[in-house]
Design an enzyme around this catalytic site. Structure first.
Site, PDB file in Angstrom:
ATOM      1  N   SER A  46       0.839  -1.217   0.018  1.00  0.00           N
ATOM      2  CA  SER A  46      -0.224  -0.097  -0.001  1.00  0.00           C
ATOM      3  C   SER A  46       0.821   1.159   0.064  1.00  0.00           C
ATOM      4  O   SER A  46       0.326   2.274   0.539  1.00  0.00           O
ATOM      5  CB  SER A  46      -0.907   0.057   1.186  1.00  0.00           C
ATOM      6  OG  SER A  46      -1.678  -1.133   1.310  1.00  0.00           O
ATOM      7  N   GLU A  59       6.057 -15.608  -2.605  1.00  0.00           N
ATOM      8  CA  GLU A  59       5.400 -15.613  -3.889  1.00  0.00           C
ATOM      9  C   GLU A  59       6.038 -14.847  -5.046  1.00  0.00           C
ATOM     10  O   GLU A  59       5.867 -14.840  -5.975  1.00  0.00           O
ATOM     11  CB  GLU A  59       4.002 -15.648  -3.838  1.00  0.00           C
ATOM     12  CG  GLU A  59       3.834 -14.428  -3.290  1.00  0.00           C
ATOM     13  CD  GLU A  59       2.175 -14.288  -2.903  1.00  0.00           C
ATOM     14  OE1 GLU A  59       1.587 -15.457  -2.764  1.00  0.00           O
ATOM     15  OE2 GLU A  59       1.483 -13.302  -2.712  1.00  0.00           O
ATOM     16  N   THR A  86      15.779   5.109   8.474  1.00  0.00           N
ATOM     17  CA  THR A  86      16.124   4.361   7.091  1.00  0.00           C
ATOM     18  C   THR A  86      16.253   2.984   7.503  1.00  0.00           C
ATOM     19  O   THR A  86      16.465   2.435   6.162  1.00  0.00           O
ATOM     20  CB  THR A  86      17.556   5.272   6.641  1.00  0.00           C
ATOM     21  OG1 THR A  86      18.464   4.761   7.580  1.00  0.00           O
ATOM     22  CG2 THR A  86      17.336   6.792   6.460  1.00  0.00           C
ATOM     23  N   GLY A 128     -22.781  -4.135  -9.019  1.00  0.00           N
ATOM     24  CA  GLY A 128     -22.756  -5.297  -7.951  1.00  0.00           C
ATOM     25  C   GLY A 128     -23.157  -6.580  -8.359  1.00  0.00           C
ATOM     26  O   GLY A 128     -23.484  -6.975  -9.531  1.00  0.00           O
ATOM     27  N   CYS A 149     -24.566  -0.390 -14.389  1.00  0.00           N
ATOM     28  CA  CYS A 149     -24.695  -1.964 -14.531  1.00  0.00           C
ATOM     29  C   CYS A 149     -25.898  -2.597 -13.815  1.00  0.00           C
ATOM     30  O   CYS A 149     -26.999  -2.290 -13.961  1.00  0.00           O
ATOM     31  CB  CYS A 149     -23.450  -2.419 -14.299  1.00  0.00           C
ATOM     32  SG  CYS A 149     -23.308  -4.191 -15.115  1.00  0.00           S
ATOM     33  N   HIS A 170     -20.093  -0.078 -18.238  1.00  0.00           N
ATOM     34  CA  HIS A 170     -19.216   0.572 -17.136  1.00  0.00           C
ATOM     35  C   HIS A 170     -18.505   1.706 -17.552  1.00  0.00           C
ATOM     36  O   HIS A 170     -17.272   1.670 -18.111  1.00  0.00           O
ATOM     37  CB  HIS A 170     -18.260  -0.176 -16.562  1.00  0.00           C
ATOM     38  CG  HIS A 170     -18.950  -1.315 -15.628  1.00  0.00           C
ATOM     39  ND1 HIS A 170     -19.071  -1.584 -14.548  1.00  0.00           N
ATOM     40  CD2 HIS A 170     -19.230  -2.559 -15.989  1.00  0.00           C
ATOM     41  CE1 HIS A 170     -19.535  -2.331 -13.782  1.00  0.00           C
ATOM     42  NE2 HIS A 170     -19.804  -3.234 -14.888  1.00  0.00           N
ATOM     43  N   GLU A 185     -17.293   4.263 -16.110  1.00  0.00           N
ATOM     44  CA  GLU A 185     -16.142   4.476 -15.352  1.00  0.00           C
ATOM     45  C   GLU A 185     -14.799   4.107 -15.702  1.00  0.00           C
ATOM     46  O   GLU A 185     -13.896   4.617 -15.316  1.00  0.00           O
ATOM     47  CB  GLU A 185     -16.532   4.136 -14.150  1.00  0.00           C
ATOM     48  CG  GLU A 185     -16.420   2.779 -13.572  1.00  0.00           C
ATOM     49  CD  GLU A 185     -17.713   1.911 -13.702  1.00  0.00           C
ATOM     50  OE1 GLU A 185     -18.456   2.400 -14.676  1.00  0.00           O
ATOM     51  OE2 GLU A 185     -17.719   0.784 -13.267  1.00  0.00           O
TER      52      GLU A 185
HETATM   53  N1  GLN Z   1     -24.834  -8.804 -11.512  1.00  0.00           N
HETATM   54  C1  GLN Z   1     -25.224  -8.144 -12.624  1.00  0.00           C
HETATM   55  C2  GLN Z   1     -25.169  -9.065 -13.754  1.00  0.00           C
HETATM   56  O1  GLN Z   1     -24.376  -9.791 -14.116  1.00  0.00           O
HETATM   57  C3  GLN Z   1     -24.561  -6.775 -12.750  1.00  0.00           C
HETATM   58  C4  GLN Z   1     -23.081  -6.826 -12.972  1.00  0.00           C
HETATM   59  C5  GLN Z   1     -22.393  -5.579 -12.636  1.00  0.00           C
HETATM   60  O2  GLN Z   1     -23.032  -4.627 -12.111  1.00  0.00           O
HETATM   61  N2  GLN Z   1     -21.068  -5.435 -13.166  1.00  0.00           N
HETATM   62  O3  GLN Z   1     -25.539  -8.647 -15.097  1.00  0.00           O
END
Ligand code: GLN
Length: 548
Positions: free
Chosen positions: A14, A150, A189, A355, A382, A508, A510
């Protein structure tokens, strides 16, 4: 031939390796070099697509449909270029390739081992983008921290590459932490010395040490780090905490990170970094003229990394509108019919987040209803778009039990249904509808006004879709499908005709917002929210607007 820069991390995770790598890339790009960045992650998942956001933050999707680490989002936002599957490689993917080859008989008769077979595959992938001829410099960020079991094969691969390539073709940048001990009133350091020693024991000696620190490093301290870590004093770079990640390229330039890298690589850049556009953006970001309150409704809001690209898109869109976007997290699981109005009070716009699964969806639906009925600017992404469709079906079309078959497989009104091609899919990894697909936008719609064009391409990550059997009912009642996939008719954008700003997108947006090209839906959503704020504060303006 491309040059290779490796960025390793020491002391702790991080520290912002991705931001340092992206900032260095930005500076080299701003000097006229063709740069790309790739990330090698030491975990065994083949990609982060199957990881819970709580584990790993957002899963970033590239144009070519790769599910990748969220650092690739930073790379794209900083550099304004596309990355691809080749830019993110995990241990899992390396082993998968080697094991598949073994099964095909490619190593017949040989014992397949970490060295040389795994390291050879790592090296092959490390050089892949450099061999396309498209880049002068390839930056490779190694995930994890030096000393992790790893990450050993990756460090060993860097060692071998340094041995194989001409000396001036590689440079290793090591990012570490210089902690401040309050009790001793001193910057320490020693952790850095240990981490550099550990890296050296593994065969790689850093050329440049970038020190994350809360306090400024004195010249003496830099000298001390340089002496004990065996680098030149000018190769000790201070990375002080910045007020925004977008300031880091400018800070790194002041520290001369790009200059020392160029020197080591024996590269002559054609010019000093041209960052005027970047600095204009920074100015707008740091000195906003107004502010706007946006509610972000999601179920992973405890973890900011889960919505990284959305939050960064707000920053880009805020700067475009010269305002500060204050994001208020609203946990969808705790929204009830009784508290929804209170939870959304004072907001100027509402974004319902993507989601998976049923947790928190009813809260999202209630939030959508509140935004629709109160003419609050609404933006659904989405799953957020799917919830807007369900809300409309339930509360406007009167189909009370409408749902997505993801949440209720038995619903009598599956307004959101599994895509046909998904019905036979059982494997989870990399099997969603992923990556960029074209979308055709209806002329005269809100989406058309926002994008200013009829053909767009946006990125996807979903299995469910709007059920076109219900489209007529929706459109008659005032919710139109203003964007569709031209080949399949899959609904990509829905919007309400009688609302100042109500839009939901299956894709999406974004993922494509960058500093140089803020995503238009975000820009216009913030603009509409600013308008809403103004109307809220001056009711007479609101009346005038509604009469127009
Ligand atoms: N769960 C929903 C689907 O699979 C929306 C997916 C998401 O929001 N990326 O269609």
């Amino acid at each position: 031939m491309a040059k290779y820069i490796f960025v390793t991390g020491g002391v702790t995770s991080s520290l912002g390796k991705g931001i340092i790598a992206a900032s260095l890339a930005k500076l080299l790009q701003a000097r006229g070099l063709r740069v790309t960045i790739q990330k090698f992650d030491p975990y065994i998942n083949v990609d982060p697509g199957t990881l819970n956001p709580y584990e790993h933050g957002e899963c970033y999707v590239t144009e070519d449909g790769a599910e990748t680490d969220l650092d690739l989002g930073h790379y794209e936002r900083f550099l304004n270029i596309y990355t691809s599957q080749a830019n993110n490689v995990t241990t899992g993917r390396i082993y998968q390739t080697v094991i598949n080859k073994e099964r095909e008989g490619a190593f017949l008769g040989k014992t397949v081992q970490v060295v040389p077979h795994i390291t050879d595959e790592i090296k092959r992938r490390m050089k892949l983008l450099g061999q396309t001829g498209e880049f002068d410099v390839v930056i490779t960020e190694l995930g994890g921290t030096v000393g992790d079991i790893e990450s050993l094969p990756f460090v060993e691969s860097v060692r071998q590459l340094q041995w194989e390539l001409p000396e001036e073709d590689t440079v290793v940048v090591h990012l570490t932490l210089i902690p401040y001990l309050k009790a001793a009133k001193e910057l320490k350091t020693k952790p850095t010395q240990h981490s550099v020693r550990m890296l050296s024991e593994e065969g790689v000696h850093p050329d440049i040490i970038v020190c994350r620190t809360e306090r400024s490093l004195s010249p003496e301290l830099k000298r001390k780090i340089a002496l004990f870590c065996n680098v030149k004093p000018e190769a000790v770079i201070e990375a002080a905490d910045a007020s925004t990640i977008y300031e880091v390229p400018v800070l790194m330039m002041r520290e001369g990170l790009d200059t020392i890298v160029l020197k080591k690589l024996n590269l002559t850049a054609t010019r000093e970094p041209e960052l005027s556009k970047w600095k204009q953006f920074l100015d707008k970001l740091k000195y906003p003229k107004g502010k706007v309150s946006i509610g972000l409704v999601g179920k992973y809001i405890e973890l900011q990394d889960a919505y990284k690209s959305i939050l960064e898109s707000f920053i880009h869109a805020g700067a475009m509108n010269e305002c500060q976007v204050q994001v208020h997290n609203v946990h969808s699981e705790y929204i009830t019919a009784d508290n929804v109005a209170e939870k959304l009070a004072g907001l100027d716009g509402l974004l319902v987040a993507p989601g998976f699964g049923h947790r928190g969806v009813e809260g999202k639906i209630m939030a959508v209803r509140c935004a629709r009925e109160n003419k609050l600017p609404f933006f659904g992404i989405c799953l957020g778009m799917q919830m807007a469709a369900i809300e409309f079906a339930r509360n406007v079309l009167g189909k009370e039990l409408a749902n997505s078959t993801e949440m209720d497989p038995q619903t009598p009104h599956p307004v959101i249904d599994l895509m046909d091609e998904q019905k036979k899919v059982t494997a989870k990894g990399g099997t969603m509808r992923l990556g960029a697909y074209p979308c055709h936008i209806v002329k005269g719609s809100l989406a058309h006004r926002i994008y200013g064009q009829e053909q767009i391409k946006e990125r996807h990550r979903h299995r469910w879709e709007f059920n076109n059997k219900y489209l007529d009912d929706f459109e008659k009642a005032g919710m139109m499908a203003s964007g569709k996939n031209p080949a399949t008719g899959l609904v990509e954008i829905i919007e309400l005709t009688e609302h100042p700003f109500f839009i939901g997108v299956q894709y999406h947006p974004e993922l494509k917002s960058t500093v140089e090209n803020p995503q238009p839906l975000f820009v216009e959503f913030i603009k509409a929210s600013l308008q809403h704020a103004e109307n809220r504060l001056t009711p007479s303006a609101a009346r005038a607007a509604s009469l127009r």
